[in-house]
Design a protein around this motif. Sequence first.
Motif, PDB file in Angstrom:
ATOM      1  N   GLU A 166       1.019  -1.088   0.127  1.00 52.44           N
ATOM      2  CA  GLU A 166       0.093  -0.001   0.007  1.00 52.44           C
ATOM      3  C   GLU A 166       0.804   1.136  -0.175  1.00 52.44           C
ATOM      4  O   GLU A 166       0.480   2.397   0.063  1.00 52.44           O
ATOM      5  CB  GLU A 166      -0.820   0.094   1.209  1.00 52.44           C
ATOM      6  CG  GLU A 166      -2.122  -1.149   1.023  1.00 52.44           C
ATOM      7  CD  GLU A 166      -3.019  -0.870   2.034  1.00 52.44           C
ATOM      8  OE1 GLU A 166      -3.183   0.052   2.903  1.00 52.44           O
ATOM      9  OE2 GLU A 166      -3.980  -1.809   2.266  1.00 52.44           O
ATOM     10  N   SER A 204      -3.486   1.869   5.661  1.00 52.73           N
ATOM     11  CA  SER A 204      -4.189   3.044   5.063  1.00 52.73           C
ATOM     12  C   SER A 204      -5.563   2.648   4.459  1.00 52.73           C
ATOM     13  O   SER A 204      -5.421   1.606   3.829  1.00 52.73           O
ATOM     14  CB  SER A 204      -3.317   3.987   4.036  1.00 52.73           C
ATOM     15  OG  SER A 204      -4.309   4.868   3.474  1.00 52.73           O
ATOM     16  N   GLN A 206      -7.015   4.506   2.245  1.00 56.04           N
ATOM     17  CA  GLN A 206      -7.356   5.445   1.219  1.00 56.04           C
ATOM     18  C   GLN A 206      -7.868   4.756  -0.131  1.00 56.04           C
ATOM     19  O   GLN A 206      -8.739   4.949  -0.733  1.00 56.04           O
ATOM     20  CB  GLN A 206      -6.012   5.976   0.963  1.00 56.04           C
ATOM     21  CG  GLN A 206      -6.111   7.297  -0.336  1.00 56.04           C
ATOM     22  CD  GLN A 206      -4.760   7.567  -0.905  1.00 56.04           C
ATOM     23  OE1 GLN A 206      -3.718   7.658   0.023  1.00 56.04           O
ATOM     24  NE2 GLN A 206      -4.740   7.688  -2.043  1.00 56.04           N
ATOM     25  N   THR A 225      -5.030   1.997  12.436  1.00 56.28           N
ATOM     26  CA  THR A 225      -4.024   1.813  11.349  1.00 56.28           C
ATOM     27  C   THR A 225      -2.565   1.190  11.968  1.00 56.28           C
ATOM     28  O   THR A 225      -2.379   1.641  13.167  1.00 56.28           O
ATOM     29  CB  THR A 225      -3.727   3.086  10.616  1.00 56.28           C
ATOM     30  OG1 THR A 225      -4.946   3.778  10.635  1.00 56.28           O
ATOM     31  CG2 THR A 225      -2.677   3.102   9.425  1.00 56.28           C
ATOM     32  N   ARG A 227       1.427   0.204  11.509  1.00 50.38           N
ATOM     33  CA  ARG A 227       2.874   0.362  10.805  1.00 50.38           C
ATOM     34  C   ARG A 227       3.655  -0.243  11.596  1.00 50.38           C
ATOM     35  O   ARG A 227       3.828  -0.121  12.623  1.00 50.38           O
ATOM     36  CB  ARG A 227       3.120   1.799  10.672  1.00 50.38           C
ATOM     37  CG  ARG A 227       2.081   2.767  10.046  1.00 50.38           C
ATOM     38  CD  ARG A 227       2.256   2.955   8.367  1.00 50.38           C
ATOM     39  NE  ARG A 227       1.127   3.476   7.877  1.00 50.38           N
ATOM     40  CZ  ARG A 227       1.163   4.642   7.478  1.00 50.38           C
ATOM     41  NH1 ARG A 227       1.901   5.561   7.999  1.00 50.38           N
ATOM     42  NH2 ARG A 227      -0.057   5.202   7.104  1.00 50.38           N
ATOM     43  N   MET A 242      -6.543   7.100  12.595  1.00 46.49           N
ATOM     44  CA  MET A 242      -6.130   7.725  11.416  1.00 46.49           C
ATOM     45  C   MET A 242      -7.708   8.248  10.950  1.00 46.49           C
ATOM     46  O   MET A 242      -8.694   7.449  10.672  1.00 46.49           O
ATOM     47  CB  MET A 242      -5.562   7.160  10.442  1.00 46.49           C
ATOM     48  CG  MET A 242      -4.998   8.287   9.255  1.00 46.49           C
ATOM     49  SD  MET A 242      -3.694   7.982   8.242  1.00 46.49           S
ATOM     50  CE  MET A 242      -3.968   6.433   7.529  1.00 46.49           C
ATOM     51  N   GLU A 244      -9.598   9.611   7.651  1.00 47.73           N
ATOM     52  CA  GLU A 244      -9.302   9.833   6.048  1.00 47.73           C
ATOM     53  C   GLU A 244     -10.382  10.011   5.229  1.00 47.73           C
ATOM     54  O   GLU A 244     -11.327   9.180   4.881  1.00 47.73           O
ATOM     55  CB  GLU A 244      -8.683   8.525   5.744  1.00 47.73           C
ATOM     56  CG  GLU A 244      -7.076   8.066   6.142  1.00 47.73           C
ATOM     57  CD  GLU A 244      -6.673   6.903   5.506  1.00 47.73           C
ATOM     58  OE1 GLU A 244      -5.835   6.826   4.568  1.00 47.73           O
ATOM     59  OE2 GLU A 244      -7.133   5.704   5.905  1.00 47.73           O
ATOM     60  N   GLY A 428      -5.084  11.902   4.884  1.00 48.03           N
ATOM     61  CA  GLY A 428      -5.070  11.144   6.208  1.00 48.03           C
ATOM     62  C   GLY A 428      -4.559  12.338   7.494  1.00 48.03           C
ATOM     63  O   GLY A 428      -3.612  12.795   7.292  1.00 48.03           O
TER      64      GLY A 428
END
Length: 459
Positions: A166, A204, A206, A225, A227, A242, A244, A428
């Motif tokens: 992503e 994300s 998105q 989210t 990471r 987050m 978005e 975001g």
Amino acid sequence: MKRTKINILLASDEPIEKILVKGWVRTKRDSKEFSFMELNDGSCLKNIQVIADSRLENYSNISAITTGSAVGVEGKLVESPGKGQRWEIHAECVDIINVATEDYPLQKKRHSDEFLRTIAHLRARSNKYGAAFRIRSEMAFAIHNFYHEKGFRYLHTPIITGSDCEGAGEMFRVTSLAPEAVAKAGKWDFNQDFFAHEANLTVSGQLSAEMFALALGDVYTFGPTFRAENSNTSRHVAEFWMVEPEMAFCDLAGNMDHAEELLKYLTRYALLHCSEDMALFTEFVDKGLKKVLDTLVDEEYARISYDDAVELLLKSGKKFEYMVVNGKDLQSEHERFLAGEYFKKPVFLVNYPKSIKPFYMRVNDDGRTVAAMDLLVPRIGEIIGGSQREERLEMLEQRMDQMGLPKESYWWYLDSRRFGSVPHAGFGMGFERLLMLITGITNIRDVIPFPRTPGNIDF
RNA sequence: UCCCCAGUAGCUCAGUCGGCAGAGCAAGUGGCUGUUAACCACUUUGUCCGCGGUUCAAAUCCGUGCUGGGGAGCCA
């Protein structure tokens, strides 16, 4: 009898003959004839003072109540003759629900944030963290309120994703295979796995949100989210929330207008609806906070292109540890200078070189830059990152080829550019970074209940 | 992952030139005035982060590991 919350009692206009409160004892002061208990039930920052007379039948037990204990108190709400509070409770019956053992770690004094982080399961019982997490709750509501008022649809994008790139850093793998099975096979065989495909936690929403913007018009996501970056800073956690938004028929300027409106709305909301808790932060956590918040609400945010920002930095005469180079990402110190020292207010940086931005951002007419926007704010740095999306199929495919992305796994994303593709944009916003900005709390671990960072998954 | 700093009582921290381990708060006991982080008196509490080394002697010096903090990178 039904219990009344302390925030309601403290806001009372008149004495009340009979009430019931339940809460936790923050501190207790004894004399021979009375015991004064400060009771907090989490409904607000303030405690309510309870006076227990020595004539109460279980007074010997009452005087043994410790800080942190849970009690229920029935009695009268009366005007307090003492200083420091308008109302107090004259107890007629004190029900001791649980006596906290003497090793209760929260004392009635200031604790360091570092220590409180080690007792994250208890820290919300302190003034500062209670206030922080009430504000967090209010801000989450405010986000939904803002979007609902604007006619956006709230979209739930998947937490587990099959997209293998992503484009936003390292991902956490999701598997139902036992570690022993993987070890035995000598590799992670996706065919044997739950989805018969590589699966990861989302970085994300998105790409999914874009699909729905092209159906419902204006949508937003607001969720967790993940990471897996090995980041050890005061601004990064492995699991964060987050917001978005994604808007059809919207360009870069509209995107910025929207971001500015959102941030202004949320700041105003905090000041208006969380004034008591906010006062703790403006008075005790950060003396300069009120000014920052006023700037967020009152000032028009600066907008400047990447090229102009680079030139501005080069001409600033400021000595930076890292050189400013057009074509490279700006360093934290550069961003801090722009938002904190030069503009002294939020600043949108737009039109970055396409070489340092992801494939989905729209290529500008110059062929060199993309319609990206980052919003930099004083002390936090980047709080929002977004762009107008590339809606032209050929251009998008070209970009993916250049960056070596497997187009076949993005077939559904590319489909959206085949069937009624329109200009659209979104961004975001890190929810925790918003909370840091609004409360003045300087470590992201302190605005999320149980922070996940490298090597830390207690609680 | 890299750079810098720190780790001493439950908490916050002092500990000088390498020479007996300390304070405030908390906790416990007693006293007490409608108290406000109440107050007064007394009392308890230590793997000086772990391991190894130097030394007659290490909380203190050296090496190493761990944990925490600040900064950098990655980004929200």
